[in-house]
Motif scaffolding. Structure first.
Motif, PDB file in Angstrom:
ATOM      1  N   PHE A  39      34.365  24.071  88.869  1.00  0.00           N
ATOM      2  CA  PHE A  39      35.739  24.204  88.385  1.00  0.00           C
ATOM      3  C   PHE A  39      36.034  23.216  87.249  1.00  0.00           C
ATOM      4  CE2 PHE A  39      40.307  23.260  88.519  1.00  0.00           C
ATOM      5  CZ  PHE A  39      40.811  24.530  88.286  1.00  0.00           C
ATOM      6  N   PRO A  40      35.681  21.914  87.385  1.00  0.00           N
ATOM      7  CA  PRO A  40      35.914  21.011  86.242  1.00  0.00           C
ATOM      8  C   PRO A  40      35.190  21.445  84.970  1.00  0.00           C
ATOM      9  CG  PRO A  40      35.469  19.755  88.221  1.00  0.00           C
ATOM     10  CD  PRO A  40      35.182  21.181  88.554  1.00  0.00           C
ATOM     11  N   LEU A  41      33.984  22.010  85.148  1.00  0.00           N
ATOM     12  CA  LEU A  41      33.267  22.455  83.953  1.00  0.00           C
ATOM     13  C   LEU A  41      33.949  23.662  83.300  1.00  0.00           C
ATOM     14  CD1 LEU A  41      29.519  22.041  84.967  1.00  0.00           C
ATOM     15  CD2 LEU A  41      30.792  20.752  83.244  1.00  0.00           C
ATOM     16  N   VAL A  42      34.579  24.520  84.103  1.00  0.00           N
ATOM     17  CA  VAL A  42      35.343  25.637  83.534  1.00  0.00           C
ATOM     18  C   VAL A  42      36.523  25.102  82.730  1.00  0.00           C
ATOM     19  CG1 VAL A  42      36.822  27.612  84.086  1.00  0.00           C
ATOM     20  CG2 VAL A  42      34.657  27.287  85.304  1.00  0.00           C
ATOM     21  N   ILE A  43      37.210  24.099  83.319  1.00  0.00           N
ATOM     22  CA  ILE A  43      38.312  23.460  82.596  1.00  0.00           C
ATOM     23  C   ILE A  43      37.793  22.826  81.312  1.00  0.00           C
ATOM     24  CG2 ILE A  43      40.096  21.689  82.693  1.00  0.00           C
ATOM     25  CD1 ILE A  43      40.614  24.113  84.457  1.00  0.00           C
ATOM     26  N   THR A  44      36.617  22.200  81.419  1.00  0.00           N
ATOM     27  CA  THR A  44      35.994  21.594  80.235  1.00  0.00           C
ATOM     28  C   THR A  44      35.743  22.631  79.153  1.00  0.00           C
ATOM     29  OG1 THR A  44      34.893  19.885  81.524  1.00  0.00           O
ATOM     30  CG2 THR A  44      33.942  20.393  79.397  1.00  0.00           C
ATOM     31  N   ALA A  45      35.214  23.779  79.553  1.00  0.00           N
ATOM     32  CA  ALA A  45      34.917  24.820  78.578  1.00  0.00           C
ATOM     33  C   ALA A  45      36.190  25.279  77.874  1.00  0.00           C
ATOM     34  CB  ALA A  45      34.232  25.998  79.267  1.00  0.00           C
ATOM     35  N   LEU A  46      37.286  25.401  78.637  1.00  0.00           N
ATOM     36  CA  LEU A  46      38.550  25.826  78.036  1.00  0.00           C
ATOM     37  C   LEU A  46      39.067  24.778  77.054  1.00  0.00           C
ATOM     38  CD1 LEU A  46      40.326  27.378  81.171  1.00  0.00           C
ATOM     39  CD2 LEU A  46      39.259  28.576  79.246  1.00  0.00           C
ATOM     40  N   ILE A  47      39.034  23.498  77.489  1.00  0.00           N
ATOM     41  CA  ILE A  47      39.497  22.424  76.609  1.00  0.00           C
ATOM     42  C   ILE A  47      38.616  22.338  75.373  1.00  0.00           C
ATOM     43  CG2 ILE A  47      39.792  19.924  76.402  1.00  0.00           C
ATOM     44  CD1 ILE A  47      40.596  19.857  79.333  1.00  0.00           C
ATOM     45  N   SER A  48      37.309  22.415  75.603  1.00  0.00           N
ATOM     46  CA  SER A  48      36.371  22.335  74.479  1.00  0.00           C
ATOM     47  C   SER A  48      36.579  23.486  73.501  1.00  0.00           C
ATOM     48  CB  SER A  48      34.932  22.352  75.009  1.00  0.00           C
ATOM     49  OG  SER A  48      34.005  22.322  73.947  1.00  0.00           O
ATOM     50  N   MET A  49      36.792  24.686  74.047  1.00  0.00           N
ATOM     51  CA  MET A  49      37.020  25.839  73.178  1.00  0.00           C
ATOM     52  C   MET A  49      38.259  25.618  72.318  1.00  0.00           C
ATOM     53  SD  MET A  49      37.580  29.818  74.302  1.00  0.00           S
ATOM     54  CE  MET A  49      36.120  29.733  75.341  1.00  0.00           C
ATOM     55  N   PHE A  50      39.306  25.078  72.942  1.00  0.00           N
ATOM     56  CA  PHE A  50      40.539  24.828  72.191  1.00  0.00           C
ATOM     57  C   PHE A  50      40.333  23.772  71.113  1.00  0.00           C
ATOM     58  CE2 PHE A  50      44.264  22.084  71.678  1.00  0.00           C
ATOM     59  CZ  PHE A  50      45.168  22.991  71.128  1.00  0.00           C
ATOM     60  N   MET A  51      39.748  22.622  71.510  1.00  0.00           N
ATOM     61  CA  MET A  51      39.590  21.508  70.572  1.00  0.00           C
ATOM     62  C   MET A  51      38.690  21.880  69.400  1.00  0.00           C
ATOM     63  SD  MET A  51      41.447  19.061  71.778  1.00  0.00           S
ATOM     64  CE  MET A  51      40.852  17.660  70.855  1.00  0.00           C
ATOM     65  N   HIS A  52      37.549  22.485  69.674  1.00  0.00           N
ATOM     66  CA  HIS A  52      36.594  22.777  68.612  1.00  0.00           C
ATOM     67  C   HIS A  52      37.018  23.990  67.774  1.00  0.00           C
ATOM     68  CE1 HIS A  52      33.653  19.733  69.743  1.00  0.00           C
ATOM     69  NE2 HIS A  52      33.924  20.034  70.991  1.00  0.00           N
ATOM     70  N   SER A  53      37.718  24.943  68.404  1.00  0.00           N
ATOM     71  CA  SER A  53      38.258  26.047  67.608  1.00  0.00           C
ATOM     72  C   SER A  53      39.326  25.536  66.659  1.00  0.00           C
ATOM     73  CB  SER A  53      38.861  27.120  68.526  1.00  0.00           C
ATOM     74  OG  SER A  53      37.875  27.676  69.351  1.00  0.00           O
ATOM     75  N   ARG A  54      40.137  24.619  67.142  1.00  0.00           N
ATOM     76  CA  ARG A  54      41.149  24.001  66.278  1.00  0.00           C
ATOM     77  C   ARG A  54      40.482  23.247  65.138  1.00  0.00           C
ATOM     78  NH1 ARG A  54      43.545  18.960  66.171  1.00  0.00           N
ATOM     79  NH2 ARG A  54      45.696  18.885  65.398  1.00  0.00           N
ATOM     80  N   SER A  55      39.419  22.488  65.457  1.00  0.00           N
ATOM     81  CA  SER A  55      38.693  21.752  64.418  1.00  0.00           C
ATOM     82  C   SER A  55      38.107  22.703  63.384  1.00  0.00           C
ATOM     83  CB  SER A  55      37.576  20.918  65.054  1.00  0.00           C
ATOM     84  OG  SER A  55      36.738  20.349  64.068  1.00  0.00           O
ATOM     85  N   PHE A  56      37.528  23.814  63.852  1.00  0.00           N
ATOM     86  CA  PHE A  56      36.941  24.786  62.933  1.00  0.00           C
ATOM     87  C   PHE A  56      38.002  25.392  62.019  1.00  0.00           C
ATOM     88  CE2 PHE A  56      36.095  29.290  62.062  1.00  0.00           C
ATOM     89  CZ  PHE A  56      34.951  29.165  61.284  1.00  0.00           C
ATOM     90  N   LEU A  57      39.146  25.777  62.596  1.00  0.00           N
ATOM     91  CA  LEU A  57      40.195  26.401  61.796  1.00  0.00           C
ATOM     92  C   LEU A  57      40.785  25.423  60.793  1.00  0.00           C
ATOM     93  CD1 LEU A  57      41.991  28.520  64.560  1.00  0.00           C
ATOM     94  CD2 LEU A  57      40.546  29.355  62.696  1.00  0.00           C
ATOM     95  N   LEU A  58      40.994  24.161  61.221  1.00  0.00           N
ATOM     96  CA  LEU A  58      41.509  23.160  60.291  1.00  0.00           C
ATOM     97  C   LEU A  58      40.511  22.887  59.174  1.00  0.00           C
ATOM     98  CD1 LEU A  58      43.194  20.587  62.714  1.00  0.00           C
ATOM     99  CD2 LEU A  58      44.328  22.224  61.201  1.00  0.00           C
ATOM    100  N   GLY A  59      39.224  22.808  59.546  1.00  0.00           N
ATOM    101  CA  GLY A  59      38.190  22.593  58.531  1.00  0.00           C
ATOM    102  C   GLY A  59      38.099  23.756  57.566  1.00  0.00           C
ATOM    103  N   TRP A  60      38.220  24.965  58.089  1.00  0.00           N
ATOM    104  CA  TRP A  60      38.163  26.152  57.233  1.00  0.00           C
ATOM    105  C   TRP A  60      39.363  26.175  56.282  1.00  0.00           C
ATOM    106  CZ3 TRP A  60      41.632  30.378  57.235  1.00  0.00           C
ATOM    107  CH2 TRP A  60      41.226  31.448  56.445  1.00  0.00           C
ATOM    108  N   ARG A  61      40.543  25.857  56.809  1.00  0.00           N
ATOM    109  CA  ARG A  61      41.733  25.841  55.948  1.00  0.00           C
ATOM    110  C   ARG A  61      41.619  24.764  54.879  1.00  0.00           C
ATOM    111  NH1 ARG A  61      47.532  24.396  58.462  1.00  0.00           N
ATOM    112  NH2 ARG A  61      46.527  22.348  58.479  1.00  0.00           N
ATOM    113  N   GLU A  62      41.126  23.587  55.272  1.00  0.00           N
ATOM    114  CA  GLU A  62      40.936  22.505  54.306  1.00  0.00           C
ATOM    115  C   GLU A  62      39.929  22.906  53.228  1.00  0.00           C
ATOM    116  OE1 GLU A  62      39.172  17.923  54.169  1.00  0.00           O
ATOM    117  OE2 GLU A  62      39.438  18.965  56.077  1.00  0.00           O
ATOM    118  N   ALA A  63      38.847  23.588  53.645  1.00  0.00           N
ATOM    119  CA  ALA A  63      37.822  24.007  52.681  1.00  0.00           C
ATOM    120  C   ALA A  63      38.396  25.012  51.689  1.00  0.00           C
ATOM    121  CB  ALA A  63      36.632  24.607  53.415  1.00  0.00           C
TER     122      ALA A  63
END
Length: 354
Positions: A129-153
């Motif tokens: 269960f904690p790893l599922v929560i981790t996957a959700l948090i990680s998906m959010f954080m890294h997707s946000r990073s990707f989108l911000l990086g793409w917009r900046e680029a």
């Protein structure tokens, strides 16, 4: 994480942290209730479950958030997306697993139990269960990073394309400047009367200069060897004008590997800059030298620093700023400007293809 941005004003940074804390609190309350419905009539167990959930959530958020910041500094999505994805999974899940193990170990010690329970089937099943929560948090954080990086680029690319177009227009304008043509025609007039054979060569070199300028329009990079051939023709015209007051050394274009490239008209800009800003007299010649460093992939121009008086418009530094903008569009290696007490030194990184 955005709250760690050193350029962010203090009030905005405080609000960012408050949003993060409120989000973590809401997540912890929701998860603790959903995972322990039987604890609703047991305040002590409900409190313990909430504290553990809050520690889990905060630890996982920080582990993933800092991993995003760390990866953004070393491996960006737009430079190496496959490598970034692999490192994201490795760092995120690895860091999260460390957080989960540490929290569970603290809970076991709090209960006064044997730490060996960490690897017991009972606890191993509880990692899911904690790893599922981790996957959700990680998906959010890294997707946000990707989108911000793409917009900046996208924004940066548009800005640099605009600057590069302005730089190209400014360089072309300088080359076709009436003053340049006026000085060239004056020199040609004297040669026609005194040295007809040299005048013929002068016309050919002038034609080569303008042909190269027109051919270079719209190109992002050109072979360094071609740029040096152009610089030789340009220096020939300037030597006719300055005579012994100008002494310049240029590497042999035949010694340059064909895969080395530079932005078009970059050498001319440096030469024009040296001639424009410094006094050149027969008694005190202006020395200009190019040093080609093949192992370092660099070309350095050094010229005597003997400033002349110019109007503010003539000393704006626009030419060098435009050249820096063109390099910023092409590579992460910066153009270096390093004046000394006696010399003005500019180092161009050489781009490599193939």
């Amino acid at each position: 994480m955005s709250a760690h941005n050193p350029t962010m004003p203090p009030r905005q940074a405080t609000r960012a942290w408050l949003r993060i804390l409120l989000t973590l609190l809401l997540l912890s309350v929701t998860i603790s209730f959903l995972t322990c419905l039987k604890c609703l009539d047991n305040p002590r167990e409900l409190t313990i479950n909430f504290v553990l959930t809050a520690i889990y959530t905060t630890g996982l958020w920080l582990a993933n958030g800092y991993s995003v910041d760390w990866l953004d500094r070393y491996v960006r999505w737009k430079q190496a997306p496959a490598k970034r994805l692999a490192l994201t999974l490795l760092v995120s899940l690895g860091g999260s697993l460390v957080v989960i193990v540490l929290v569970r170990l603290g809970y076991i010690l709090y209960r006064g139990q044997n730490p060996a329970l960490l690897v017991s089937p009972q606890y191993i099943d509880g990692y899911l269960f904690p790893l599922v929560i981790t996957a959700l948090i990680s998906m959010f954080m890294h997707s946000r990073s990707f989108l911000l990086g793409w917009r900046e680029a996208v924004v940066q690319t548009e800005r640099l394309q605009k600057e590069m177009a302005q730089a190209e227009a400014e360089t072309l304008r300088q080359q076709l400047d009436p003053h340049f043509m006026f000085n060239a025609l004056n020199a040609l007039t004297s040669l026609v009367e005194e040295e007809p054979q040299l005048a013929v060569r002068f016309i050919r070199q002038l034609s080569q200069v303008y042909r190269y300028v027109l051919d270079a329009r719209g190109r992002e990079v050109v072979p360094l060897a071609d740029e040096m051939e152009f610089a030789k023709a340009y220096l020939f015209l300037q030597r006719i004008r300055y005579g012994e007051a100008l002494q310049a050394e240029l590497p042999d274009p035949d010694s340059v590997p064909p895969n080395l490239m530079v932005p078009p008209l970059s050498l001319q800009l440096l030469l024009e800059n040296a001639l424009k800003h410094n006094v050149a007299l027969q008694q005190q010649p202006l020395h200009i030298g190019f040093e080609l460093n093949l192992p370092a992939r660099q070309l350095t121009l050094r010229n005597t620093l003997r400033p002349r008086r110019l109007s503010p418009e003539e000393t704006s530094g626009l030419g060098l700023r435009n050249l820096q903008a063109r390099y910023a569009f092409l590579t992460r290696q910066p153009l270096l400007i390093q004046p000394t007490a006696t010399e003005f030194v500019v180092t161009l990184p050489l781009l490599e293809i193939g």
